[in-house]
Design a protein around this motif. Sequence first.
Motif, PDB file in Angstrom:
ATOM      1  N   CYS A   3       0.872  -1.156   0.000  1.00  0.00           N
ATOM      2  CA  CYS A   3       0.000   0.000   0.000  1.00  0.00           C
ATOM      3  C   CYS A   3       0.915   1.212   0.000  1.00  0.00           C
ATOM      4  CB  CYS A   3      -0.889   0.004   1.242  1.00  0.00           C
ATOM      5  SG  CYS A   3      -1.752   1.577   1.488  1.00  0.00           S
ATOM      6  N   ILE A   4       0.654   2.147  -0.890  1.00  0.00           N
ATOM      7  CA  ILE A   4       1.417   3.388  -0.946  1.00  0.00           C
ATOM      8  C   ILE A   4       0.519   4.506  -0.457  1.00  0.00           C
ATOM      9  CG2 ILE A   4       2.695   4.993  -2.418  1.00  0.00           C
ATOM     10  CD1 ILE A   4       3.968   2.183  -2.293  1.00  0.00           C
ATOM     11  N   TYR A   5       0.989   5.239   0.529  1.00  0.00           N
ATOM     12  CA  TYR A   5       0.254   6.392   1.055  1.00  0.00           C
ATOM     13  C   TYR A   5       1.050   7.630   0.707  1.00  0.00           C
ATOM     14  CZ  TYR A   5      -2.438   9.262   4.343  1.00  0.00           C
ATOM     15  OH  TYR A   5      -3.249  10.214   4.908  1.00  0.00           O
ATOM     16  N   LEU A   6       0.503   8.477  -0.158  1.00  0.00           N
ATOM     17  CA  LEU A   6       1.176   9.705  -0.567  1.00  0.00           C
ATOM     18  C   LEU A   6       0.696  10.860   0.305  1.00  0.00           C
ATOM     19  CD1 LEU A   6       0.942   9.439  -4.467  1.00  0.00           C
ATOM     20  CD2 LEU A   6       2.825   8.740  -2.977  1.00  0.00           C
ATOM     21  N   ALA A   7       1.591  11.395   1.106  1.00  0.00           N
ATOM     22  CA  ALA A   7       1.293  12.542   1.957  1.00  0.00           C
ATOM     23  C   ALA A   7       1.968  13.769   1.341  1.00  0.00           C
ATOM     24  CB  ALA A   7       1.801  12.304   3.372  1.00  0.00           C
ATOM     25  N   PRO A   8       1.374  14.944   1.474  1.00  0.00           N
ATOM     26  CA  PRO A   8       1.924  16.110   0.790  1.00  0.00           C
ATOM     27  C   PRO A   8       3.231  16.659   1.362  1.00  0.00           C
ATOM     28  CG  PRO A   8       0.005  16.730   2.066  1.00  0.00           C
ATOM     29  CD  PRO A   8       0.118  15.235   2.141  1.00  0.00           C
ATOM     30  N   MET A   9       3.535  16.388   2.638  1.00  0.00           N
ATOM     31  CA  MET A   9       4.738  16.943   3.261  1.00  0.00           C
ATOM     32  C   MET A   9       5.455  15.888   4.094  1.00  0.00           C
ATOM     33  SD  MET A   9       3.072  20.455   4.707  1.00  0.00           S
ATOM     34  CE  MET A   9       1.718  19.567   5.452  1.00  0.00           C
ATOM     35  N   LYS A  10       6.780  16.066   4.231  1.00  0.00           N
ATOM     36  CA  LYS A  10       7.581  15.133   5.027  1.00  0.00           C
ATOM     37  C   LYS A  10       7.103  15.061   6.473  1.00  0.00           C
ATOM     38  CE  LYS A  10      11.809  16.420   4.379  1.00  0.00           C
ATOM     39  NZ  LYS A  10      13.272  16.519   4.384  1.00  0.00           N
ATOM     40  N   LEU A  83      -3.251   2.568  -3.675  1.00  0.00           N
ATOM     41  CA  LEU A  83      -2.563   3.857  -3.730  1.00  0.00           C
ATOM     42  C   LEU A  83      -3.480   4.886  -3.092  1.00  0.00           C
ATOM     43  CD1 LEU A  83      -0.282   5.749  -4.757  1.00  0.00           C
ATOM     44  CD2 LEU A  83      -1.551   5.913  -6.908  1.00  0.00           C
ATOM     45  N   ILE A  84      -3.044   5.447  -1.965  1.00  0.00           N
ATOM     46  CA  ILE A  84      -3.832   6.454  -1.257  1.00  0.00           C
ATOM     47  C   ILE A  84      -3.172   7.807  -1.483  1.00  0.00           C
ATOM     48  CG2 ILE A  84      -4.705   7.250   0.979  1.00  0.00           C
ATOM     49  CD1 ILE A  84      -4.469   4.319   1.945  1.00  0.00           C
ATOM     50  N   ILE A  85      -3.941   8.741  -2.018  1.00  0.00           N
ATOM     51  CA  ILE A  85      -3.434  10.088  -2.275  1.00  0.00           C
ATOM     52  C   ILE A  85      -4.105  11.028  -1.282  1.00  0.00           C
ATOM     53  CG2 ILE A  85      -3.135  11.922  -3.968  1.00  0.00           C
ATOM     54  CD1 ILE A  85      -3.684   9.722  -6.132  1.00  0.00           C
ATOM     55  N   ASP A  86      -3.356  11.426  -0.261  1.00  0.00           N
ATOM     56  CA  ASP A  86      -3.878  12.356   0.728  1.00  0.00           C
ATOM     57  C   ASP A  86      -3.777  13.768   0.161  1.00  0.00           C
ATOM     58  OD1 ASP A  86      -4.874  13.476   3.021  1.00  0.00           O
ATOM     59  OD2 ASP A  86      -3.254  12.806   4.324  1.00  0.00           O
ATOM     60  N   GLU A  87      -4.752  14.592   0.469  1.00  0.00           N
ATOM     61  CA  GLU A  87      -4.813  15.965  -0.041  1.00  0.00           C
ATOM     62  C   GLU A  87      -4.841  15.972  -1.570  1.00  0.00           C
ATOM     63  OE1 GLU A  87      -5.411  18.169   2.155  1.00  0.00           O
ATOM     64  OE2 GLU A  87      -4.619  17.302   3.992  1.00  0.00           O
ATOM     65  N   ASN A  92      -4.602  20.571  -8.264  1.00  0.00           N
ATOM     66  CA  ASN A  92      -4.800  21.900  -8.821  1.00  0.00           C
ATOM     67  C   ASN A  92      -3.679  22.875  -8.444  1.00  0.00           C
ATOM     68  OD1 ASN A  92      -6.321  23.731 -10.347  1.00  0.00           O
ATOM     69  ND2 ASN A  92      -7.224  24.611  -8.504  1.00  0.00           N
ATOM     70  N   GLU A  93      -2.647  22.391  -7.767  1.00  0.00           N
ATOM     71  CA  GLU A  93      -1.546  23.247  -7.322  1.00  0.00           C
ATOM     72  C   GLU A  93      -0.294  22.973  -8.148  1.00  0.00           C
ATOM     73  OE1 GLU A  93      -2.081  25.511  -4.889  1.00  0.00           O
ATOM     74  OE2 GLU A  93      -4.145  24.811  -4.708  1.00  0.00           O
ATOM     75  N   ASP A  94       0.806  23.613  -7.787  1.00  0.00           N
ATOM     76  CA  ASP A  94       2.071  23.458  -8.518  1.00  0.00           C
ATOM     77  C   ASP A  94       2.540  22.008  -8.571  1.00  0.00           C
ATOM     78  OD1 ASP A  94       2.147  26.172  -8.951  1.00  0.00           O
ATOM     79  OD2 ASP A  94       3.497  26.585  -7.266  1.00  0.00           O
ATOM     80  N   ARG A  95       2.358  21.286  -7.480  1.00  0.00           N
ATOM     81  CA  ARG A  95       2.824  19.899  -7.406  1.00  0.00           C
ATOM     82  C   ARG A  95       1.845  18.913  -8.026  1.00  0.00           C
ATOM     83  NH1 ARG A  95       3.680  19.071  -1.373  1.00  0.00           N
ATOM     84  NH2 ARG A  95       4.679  17.146  -1.980  1.00  0.00           N
ATOM     85  N   GLY A  96       0.745  19.417  -8.544  1.00  0.00           N
ATOM     86  CA  GLY A  96      -0.283  18.558  -9.114  1.00  0.00           C
ATOM     87  C   GLY A  96       0.187  17.722 -10.282  1.00  0.00           C
ATOM     88  N   ALA A  97       1.132  18.239 -11.049  1.00  0.00           N
ATOM     89  CA  ALA A  97       1.639  17.502 -12.209  1.00  0.00           C
ATOM     90  C   ALA A  97       2.311  16.199 -11.784  1.00  0.00           C
ATOM     91  CB  ALA A  97       2.612  18.363 -13.001  1.00  0.00           C
ATOM     92  N   VAL A  98       2.965  16.215 -10.637  1.00  0.00           N
ATOM     93  CA  VAL A  98       3.622  15.002 -10.134  1.00  0.00           C
ATOM     94  C   VAL A  98       2.570  13.957  -9.761  1.00  0.00           C
ATOM     95  CG1 VAL A  98       5.118  14.051  -8.333  1.00  0.00           C
ATOM     96  CG2 VAL A  98       5.628  16.287  -9.315  1.00  0.00           C
ATOM     97  N   ILE A  99       1.526  14.398  -9.076  1.00  0.00           N
ATOM     98  CA  ILE A  99       0.451  13.474  -8.698  1.00  0.00           C
ATOM     99  C   ILE A  99      -0.235  12.941  -9.954  1.00  0.00           C
ATOM    100  CG2 ILE A  99      -1.745  13.254  -7.461  1.00  0.00           C
ATOM    101  CD1 ILE A  99      -0.700  15.510  -5.583  1.00  0.00           C
ATOM    102  N   GLU A 100      -0.466  13.805 -10.910  1.00  0.00           N
ATOM    103  CA  GLU A 100      -1.092  13.388 -12.160  1.00  0.00           C
ATOM    104  C   GLU A 100      -0.239  12.344 -12.879  1.00  0.00           C
ATOM    105  OE1 GLU A 100      -2.741  15.455 -16.253  1.00  0.00           O
ATOM    106  OE2 GLU A 100      -2.433  16.701 -14.477  1.00  0.00           O
ATOM    107  N   ALA A 101       1.075  12.553 -12.893  1.00  0.00           N
ATOM    108  CA  ALA A 101       1.984  11.594 -13.533  1.00  0.00           C
ATOM    109  C   ALA A 101       1.945  10.244 -12.824  1.00  0.00           C
ATOM    110  CB  ALA A 101       3.407  12.144 -13.550  1.00  0.00           C
ATOM    111  N   ILE A 102       1.874  10.261 -11.500  1.00  0.00           N
ATOM    112  CA  ILE A 102       1.806   9.018 -10.720  1.00  0.00           C
ATOM    113  C   ILE A 102       0.526   8.262 -11.051  1.00  0.00           C
ATOM    114  CG2 ILE A 102       1.479   8.107  -8.382  1.00  0.00           C
ATOM    115  CD1 ILE A 102       3.410  10.352  -7.444  1.00  0.00           C
ATOM    116  N   VAL A 103      -0.582   8.976 -11.093  1.00  0.00           N
ATOM    117  CA  VAL A 103      -1.864   8.339 -11.402  1.00  0.00           C
ATOM    118  C   VAL A 103      -1.828   7.763 -12.817  1.00  0.00           C
ATOM    119  CG1 VAL A 103      -4.321   8.780 -11.778  1.00  0.00           C
ATOM    120  CG2 VAL A 103      -3.192   9.718  -9.761  1.00  0.00           C
ATOM    121  N   ALA A 104      -1.336   8.536 -13.774  1.00  0.00           N
ATOM    122  CA  ALA A 104      -1.256   8.066 -15.162  1.00  0.00           C
ATOM    123  C   ALA A 104      -0.354   6.841 -15.276  1.00  0.00           C
ATOM    124  CB  ALA A 104      -0.752   9.180 -16.066  1.00  0.00           C
TER     125      ALA A 104
END
Length: 160
Positions: A3-10, A83-87, A92-104
Amino acid sequence: FKCIYLAPMKALVAEVVEKFQQRLGPIGLQVREMTGDMSLTAKELAATHVIVTVPEKYDVLTRNSSSGGGSSDTGLLSQVQLLIIDEVHLLNEDRGAVIEAIVARTFRFQETSGNYVRVLGLSATLPNYGDVAQFLRVNERNTFHFGDEYRPIPLERTFI
């Protein structure tokens, strides 16, 4: 399984790892942090059930993978079942492209390998949850929106 849990900050990664270890440790599940500061050896990675990380780290980990999918793939992606994507509103933010790439990448791997990955998006502030659900390929009956009626303490709104 993984299980991968993606949190927005360290800082949130460390907090989630601590809470998950308390709850999942007693049933034998290993939870580990993987950030720029904390890497896992191949042995640790193999023994870990829940990996809590930031999107950028997981992006690098899966982008530089030699695994291309298919039934013979033994890479990390082939072991991920959740795959859990928190937040998730950060799409819709600057880092959104990274999340979008992961999902794709996850969906592409799913299509080429036949390995199903459940994707779960979490957000407390997501007015366009239907659009995000469509992007995550979630059918309507599996999309859950918890409005103000679910709050333990009623929220009072005042417009000035």
